[in-house]
Design a protein around this motif. Structure first.
Motif, mmCIF file in Angstrom:
data_model
loop_
_atom_site.group_PDB
_atom_site.id
_atom_site.type_symbol
_atom_site.label_atom_id
_atom_site.label_comp_id
_atom_site.label_asym_id
_atom_site.label_seq_id
_atom_site.Cartn_x
_atom_site.Cartn_y
_atom_site.Cartn_z
ATOM 1 N N ALA A 252 3.410 -13.755 0.441
ATOM 2 C CA ALA A 252 4.413 -15.265 -0.117
ATOM 3 C C ALA A 252 5.934 -15.575 0.235
ATOM 4 O O ALA A 252 6.240 -16.197 0.831
ATOM 5 N N VAL A 253 6.358 -13.960 -0.042
ATOM 6 C CA VAL A 253 8.017 -13.230 0.412
ATOM 7 C C VAL A 253 7.558 -13.604 2.408
ATOM 8 O O VAL A 253 8.315 -14.006 2.558
ATOM 9 N N ARG A 254 6.770 -12.778 2.697
ATOM 10 C CA ARG A 254 7.047 -12.632 3.943
ATOM 11 C C ARG A 254 6.581 -14.676 5.248
ATOM 12 O O ARG A 254 7.495 -14.471 5.873
ATOM 13 N N VAL A 255 6.298 -15.384 4.348
ATOM 14 C CA VAL A 255 6.680 -16.738 4.315
ATOM 15 C C VAL A 255 8.595 -17.200 4.928
ATOM 16 O O VAL A 255 8.370 -17.673 5.952
ATOM 17 N N TYR A 256 9.264 -16.762 4.278
ATOM 18 C CA TYR A 256 10.570 -16.689 3.847
ATOM 19 C C TYR A 256 11.087 -15.681 4.809
ATOM 20 O O TYR A 256 12.492 -16.010 5.379
ATOM 21 N N ILE A 257 10.957 -14.653 4.076
ATOM 22 C CA ILE A 257 11.883 -13.763 5.322
ATOM 23 C C ILE A 257 11.590 -12.923 6.546
ATOM 24 O O ILE A 257 9.469 -12.952 6.216
ATOM 25 N N GLU A 258 11.847 -12.264 6.884
ATOM 26 C CA GLU A 258 11.032 -12.104 8.442
ATOM 27 C C GLU A 258 10.849 -11.339 7.783
ATOM 28 O O GLU A 258 10.713 -10.197 7.597
ATOM 29 N N PRO A 259 9.280 -10.909 8.803
ATOM 30 C CA PRO A 259 8.745 -9.818 8.951
ATOM 31 C C PRO A 259 9.692 -8.354 9.158
ATOM 32 O O PRO A 259 9.221 -7.606 8.551
ATOM 33 N N ASP A 260 10.427 -8.471 10.079
ATOM 34 C CA ASP A 260 11.541 -7.120 10.190
ATOM 35 C C ASP A 260 12.181 -7.189 9.453
ATOM 36 O O ASP A 260 12.539 -5.260 9.178
ATOM 37 N N HIS A 261 12.620 -7.967 8.346
ATOM 38 C CA HIS A 261 13.471 -7.819 7.296
ATOM 39 C C HIS A 261 12.503 -7.226 5.645
ATOM 40 O O HIS A 261 12.581 -6.783 4.484
ATOM 41 N N ILE A 262 11.124 -6.673 6.155
ATOM 42 C CA ILE A 262 10.510 -6.430 4.631
ATOM 43 C C ILE A 262 9.563 -4.796 4.902
ATOM 44 O O ILE A 262 9.583 -4.461 6.267
ATOM 45 N N VAL A 263 10.763 -4.092 4.053
ATOM 46 C CA VAL A 263 10.567 -2.424 4.870
ATOM 47 C C VAL A 263 9.949 -1.445 3.567
ATOM 48 O O VAL A 263 10.069 -1.636 2.189
ATOM 49 N N ARG A 264 9.545 -0.220 4.215
ATOM 50 C CA ARG A 264 8.991 0.534 3.343
ATOM 51 C C ARG A 264 10.486 1.708 2.431
ATOM 52 O O ARG A 264 11.415 1.403 3.209
ATOM 53 N N SER A 265 10.177 1.826 1.476
ATOM 54 C CA SER A 265 11.401 2.183 0.876
ATOM 55 C C SER A 265 10.477 4.008 0.635
ATOM 56 O O SER A 265 9.887 4.586 1.216
ATOM 57 N N LEU A 266 11.996 4.740 1.046
ATOM 58 C CA LEU A 266 11.968 6.226 1.384
ATOM 59 C C LEU A 266 10.622 6.768 0.177
ATOM 60 O O LEU A 266 11.075 6.577 -1.324
ATOM 61 N N THR A 267 10.140 7.628 0.813
ATOM 62 C CA THR A 267 9.201 8.705 -0.742
ATOM 63 C C THR A 267 10.191 9.401 -0.674
ATOM 64 O O THR A 267 11.810 10.506 -0.766
ATOM 65 N N PHE A 268 10.173 10.008 -2.273
ATOM 66 C CA PHE A 268 10.597 10.895 -2.906
ATOM 67 C C PHE A 268 10.740 12.051 -1.757
ATOM 68 O O PHE A 268 11.871 12.508 -2.152
ATOM 69 N N PHE A 269 9.955 12.528 -1.337
ATOM 70 C CA PHE A 269 10.412 14.105 -0.278
ATOM 71 C C PHE A 269 12.123 13.768 0.863
ATOM 72 O O PHE A 269 12.105 14.224 1.488
ATOM 73 N N GLN A 270 10.960 12.414 1.251
ATOM 74 C CA GLN A 270 12.306 12.268 2.516
ATOM 75 C C GLN A 270 13.939 12.089 1.860
ATOM 76 O O GLN A 270 14.548 12.512 2.379
ATOM 77 N N VAL A 271 14.054 11.118 0.663
ATOM 78 C CA VAL A 271 15.203 10.854 0.196
ATOM 79 C C VAL A 271 15.410 12.756 -0.436
ATOM 80 O O VAL A 271 16.718 12.440 -0.207
ATOM 81 N N LEU A 272 15.206 13.394 -0.794
ATOM 82 C CA LEU A 272 14.878 15.215 -0.937
ATOM 83 C C LEU A 272 15.701 16.033 0.406
ATOM 84 O O LEU A 272 16.567 16.407 0.265
#
Length: 139
Positions: free
Chosen positions: A105-125
């Motif tokens: 539902a959010v993707r209708v109003y926000i461009e798909p390239d502004h919807i991203v995955r968060s970093l994983t625990f190991f990526q943050v580490l």
């Protein structure tokens, strides 16, 4: 005639920013203390209303959203929470029963390239370790 003066109810719900609502779903706000209530996705904003205290609400207009960040695990099978990176207030995190429905539902109003995955625990580490090593080399 001479009745009691009517007091305004202190628990009146705030007026919604949306003129058209696409989705209403039960959810949790992780802003400050966790609070449970309803998430509303509409044409003007993403809104959260606390079920116990109507004065506790979050309204995020679409024009204020920089990024939508989703925590995705097990190749998209499980999305425990998602957040909105705003221009003024930073990151506001939420979760709901069916997060995929909310993100669609959010993707209708926000461009798909502004919807991203968060970093994983190991990526943050890994990022933290690299920063420590580069700081050690430079200093």
């Amino acid at each position: 005639m001479f009745g009691k003066k009517k007091k305004k109810n202190k628990y009146e719900r705030v007026k919604s920013m949306n003129t058209k609502v696409d989705l209403v779903i039960r959810g949790t706000s992780h802003v400050g203390m966790n609070s449970y209530g309803e998430i509303m996705v509409g044409d003007q904003a993403f809104e959260f209303y606390d079920e116990r205290n109507p004065n506790n609400y979050v309204q995020i207009p679409w024009k204020e959203v920089d990024l939508v960040v989703a925590s995705i695990y097990f190749k998209g099978k499980w999305i425990p929470r998602y957040g909105f990176q705003t221009k003024k207030n930073g990151m506001l995190n939420f979760s709901s029963k069916d997060p995929k429905k909310v993100l669609r539902a959010v993707r209708v109003y926000i461009e798909p390239d502004h919807i991203v995955r968060s970093l994983t625990f190991f990526q943050v580490l890994k990022r933290g370790l690299k920063a420590m090593v580069s700081k050690k080399d430079n200093g």
